[in-house]
Design an enzyme around this catalytic site. Structure first.
Site, mmCIF file in Angstrom:
data_model
loop_
_atom_site.group_PDB
_atom_site.id
_atom_site.type_symbol
_atom_site.label_atom_id
_atom_site.label_comp_id
_atom_site.label_asym_id
_atom_site.label_seq_id
_atom_site.Cartn_x
_atom_site.Cartn_y
_atom_site.Cartn_z
ATOM 1 N N ASP A 1 125.610 72.224 -58.033
ATOM 2 C CA ASP A 1 126.690 71.587 -57.511
ATOM 3 C C ASP A 1 126.348 70.363 -56.353
ATOM 4 O OD1 ASP A 1 128.799 72.724 -58.894
ATOM 5 O OD2 ASP A 1 128.298 74.675 -57.767
ATOM 6 N N ASP B 1 131.736 72.128 -65.549
ATOM 7 C CA ASP B 1 131.932 71.363 -64.202
ATOM 8 C C ASP B 1 130.866 70.490 -63.907
ATOM 9 O OD1 ASP B 1 132.955 73.902 -64.621
ATOM 10 O OD2 ASP B 1 133.116 74.233 -62.471
HETATM 11 N N1 GLY Z 1 133.531 74.113 -59.789
HETATM 12 C C1 GLY Z 1 133.892 75.265 -59.572
HETATM 13 C C2 GLY Z 1 135.184 75.231 -59.914
HETATM 14 O O1 GLY Z 1 135.987 74.262 -60.394
HETATM 15 O O2 GLY Z 1 135.964 76.229 -59.435
#
Ligand code: GLY
Length: 409
Positions: A105, A170
């Protein structure tokens, strides 16, 4: 003709007023949060607790970049120096993350904070931090698979199996920082990683109707797909609304950076799945999973969340999608462009209405209500979320630029 022109001018002015009023409200809430006694110096706002009070996370969670990013957007809109000072302070707390390799992330964490910081200040030290962050993120790339590893492992909801190379949809969002790093450093490595990751995702993460899987797990020796499952969605073969939102945003951005028509085709398909979906409510704010309410949809009842009342909305998915669709409308023409823009504007008006926008000083000083973190994990259900606010502000700024006839990038 004169009447039509006057109507268009009046309508554009009222849309500009709508944007300005909402952006001013966003700043009211940002200042409220900065003054909130429960805002800790070493933790980052995320949501509220059952009492409606602000709760925060450590910088190593995936969301610390959104509060500084929102402060930068607030400064961009208002030019208030006090917001800039706060944005600098909250951004620079994240400096230790530039070598972080614990999960994928880093793009969210660093590009929303330092990326906006560099864009608005041209501070060279921010640029170097972003290049080092791109280097750290690239260490998670596996060339046999052609992807960046998202989480370090994924335990299936069905049975005992744990997978060692999960890639979640994501992850497309983390690529923007890699494109940036190649542009400013002249080193093509980061861009190559991003393009390869996007091509592999395009091949394995979507169904023929352009709906998305959340998690695709790979075998790191053979490079082959081992399983396709849900983590935050309703079921393996359903479509988690925020996952679809990340996909629309990620492929639109990847098209911006590459001009490869395959990415545009994918972005358009993903967007049309979302906005033409028969399960999208009339206010265009999706239920947290496009298939969540469809009893019997899941063969064998293979659902991660069978006992949860399923009709929660996810304002965060709408905010992300609105921002993405505004960009996508500029990559397309004619009716298609209109369709994307109108859907985005509809989402923004819903989000800016009393149904989703908090009252000043309420909602832990977050802007939007009614988002969902993860229903299958019984976590953050029908709450404000810091990233819903970030993408709402971003979308408003993008809409303002379009109304002023300006380019987005
Ligand atoms: N990237 C984690 C979420 O969207 O919850």
């Amino acid at each position: 003709m004169l009447v039509l022109c006057s109507f268009i001018i009046v309508q554009a002015q009222s849309e500009k007023d709508f944007v300005k009023e909402n952006l001013a409200f966003c700043n009211t809430q940002l200042y409220g949060m900065l003054a909130d006694k429960s805002l800790q110096t070493n933790k980052f706002p995320r949501t509220t607790n059952a009492k409606g009070e602000l709760t925060s996370t450590s910088m190593y969670d995936w969301t610390p970049g959104f509060f500084p990013g929102s402060l930068w957007y607030g400064y961009e809109f208002s030019k208030y120096e006090s917001l800039k000072d706060a944005a600098i302070k909250w951004t620079e707390k994240l400096e230790p993350l530039q070598t972080f390799t614990g999960h994928h992330d880093l793009g969210f964490m660093m590009y929303c904070s330092y990326g906006n910081a560099y864009r608005l200040t041209n501070n060279e030290s921010y640029k170097n931090i972003l290049i080092r962050s791109a280097k750290a993120l690239s260490t998670r790339f596996n060339s046999k698979i052609g992807c960046i590893k998202s989480w370090n492992s994924f335990k299936s909801f069905h049975g005992d199996k744990t997978y060692n190379f999960p890639v979640i949809i994501d992850n497309m969002m983390n690529l923007e920082m890699l494109f940036f790093a190649s542009k400013v450093s002249g080193d093509p490595t980061y861009r190559n990683v991003a393009v390869t990751h996007a091509l592999t995702t395009m091949k394995n993460h979507f169904r023929p109707d352009y709906s998305s899987y959340h998690v695709v797990c790979y075998d790191s020796v053979s490079g082959k797909v081992e399983t396709r499952e849900a983590a935050q969605g309703y079921a393996d073969n359903s479509t988690w609304a925020r996952g679809q939102a990340w996909a629309i945003y990620g492929f639109t951005m990847t098209y911006r950076e590459t001009k490869d028509p395959r990415f545009l085709k994918t972005a358009k398909g993903l967007a049309k799945y979302f906005i033409n979906n028969k399960n999208l409510p009339s206010d265009y704010i999706p239920i947290w999973d496009f298939n969540a309410w469809q009893k019997g949809y899941i063969p064998g009842g293979n659902s991660n969340a069978p006992n949860i009342p399923v009709l929660y909305r996810d304002a965060s998915a709408a905010a992300i999608t609105a921002s993405a669709l505004l960009e996508l409308s500029t990559c397309t023409t004619g009716d298609e462009a209109k369709q994307f823009k109108n859907a985005a504007v509809k989402m923004l008006h819903s989000l800016g209405s009393v149904a989703y926008r908090a009252k000043a000083g309420n909602n832990g000083n977050f802007i939007l209500m009614h988002s969902v973190g993860s229903i299958p994990h019984n976590n953050e259900i029908d709450v404000p979320l810091v990233y819903a606010d970030y993408y709402f502000i971003e979308a408003l700024l993008r809409y303002e630029k379009l109304l002023d006839g300006k380019k987005l990038f």
